[in-house]
Design a protein around this motif. Structure first.
Motif, mmCIF file in Angstrom:
data_model
loop_
_atom_site.group_PDB
_atom_site.id
_atom_site.type_symbol
_atom_site.label_atom_id
_atom_site.label_comp_id
_atom_site.label_asym_id
_atom_site.label_seq_id
_atom_site.Cartn_x
_atom_site.Cartn_y
_atom_site.Cartn_z
ATOM 1 N N GLN A 1 0.820 -1.207 0.000
ATOM 2 C CA GLN A 1 0.000 0.000 0.000
ATOM 3 C C GLN A 1 0.859 1.264 0.000
ATOM 4 O O GLN A 1 0.493 2.264 -0.610
ATOM 5 C CB GLN A 1 -0.945 0.001 1.190
ATOM 6 N N LEU A 2 1.996 1.219 0.669
ATOM 7 C CA LEU A 2 2.849 2.403 0.751
ATOM 8 C C LEU A 2 3.674 2.632 -0.511
ATOM 9 O O LEU A 2 4.170 3.740 -0.719
ATOM 10 C CB LEU A 2 3.771 2.307 1.969
ATOM 11 N N LYS A 3 3.806 1.630 -1.371
ATOM 12 C CA LYS A 3 4.608 1.824 -2.575
ATOM 13 C C LYS A 3 3.964 2.802 -3.537
ATOM 14 O O LYS A 3 4.643 3.426 -4.338
ATOM 15 C CB LYS A 3 4.904 0.495 -3.270
ATOM 16 N N ASP A 4 2.670 3.013 -3.444
ATOM 17 C CA ASP A 4 1.971 3.951 -4.307
ATOM 18 C C ASP A 4 2.013 5.385 -3.788
ATOM 19 O O ASP A 4 1.482 6.287 -4.430
ATOM 20 C CB ASP A 4 0.515 3.518 -4.495
ATOM 21 N N GLY B 1 4.671 7.249 -3.376
ATOM 22 C CA GLY B 1 5.817 8.007 -3.845
ATOM 23 C C GLY B 1 6.992 7.909 -2.887
ATOM 24 O O GLY B 1 8.083 8.393 -3.175
ATOM 25 N N HIS B 2 6.771 7.291 -1.741
ATOM 26 C CA HIS B 2 7.810 7.071 -0.738
ATOM 27 C C HIS B 2 7.754 5.607 -0.295
ATOM 28 O O HIS B 2 7.370 5.308 0.829
ATOM 29 C CB HIS B 2 7.608 8.002 0.466
ATOM 30 N N PRO B 3 8.114 4.693 -1.192
ATOM 31 C CA PRO B 3 8.006 3.268 -0.861
ATOM 32 C C PRO B 3 8.986 2.865 0.244
ATOM 33 O O PRO B 3 10.015 3.520 0.436
ATOM 34 C CB PRO B 3 8.347 2.580 -2.175
ATOM 35 N N VAL B 4 8.625 1.827 0.952
ATOM 36 C CA VAL B 4 9.459 1.288 2.024
ATOM 37 C C VAL B 4 9.520 -0.224 1.885
ATOM 38 O O VAL B 4 8.720 -0.834 1.180
ATOM 39 C CB VAL B 4 8.913 1.663 3.417
ATOM 40 N N SER B 5 10.460 -0.813 2.580
ATOM 41 C CA SER B 5 10.585 -2.270 2.584
ATOM 42 C C SER B 5 9.976 -2.828 3.873
ATOM 43 O O SER B 5 9.707 -2.080 4.827
ATOM 44 C CB SER B 5 12.058 -2.671 2.499
#
Length: 74
Positions: A24-27, A29-33
């Motif tokens: 959900q966070l990859k969309d 603009g600040h993706p995380v692992s």
């Protein structure tokens, strides 16, 4: 007279699996692992649950940690 109790844990519907949070966070603009999310959990001592070999954490808590990450406060 009944009193309202304070629950120190998030509501069950807010608990989200780590890979789903990553997706959900990859969309944003600040993706995380997933490793970033795990680091936030440990650093902020966030409540987690394990179910069927997967870890769940409050999505609201992770959104706050993500905001700190994006704004450079983390």
């Amino acid at each position: 007279m009944a009193i309202q109790t304070i629950t120190p844990y998030p509501v069950a519907s807010d608990m989200t699996e780590l890979e789903e949070i990553r997706d959900q966070l990859k969309d944003t603009g600040h993706p995380v692992s997933v490793e970033d999310i795990k680091a936030w959990i440990q650093d902020q001592d966030l409540y987690t649950e394990r179910y069927r070999r997967k870890t769940y954490v409050s999505y609201s808590d992770i959104l706050l940690a993500h905001r700190e990450f994006v704004t450079g406060q983390y």
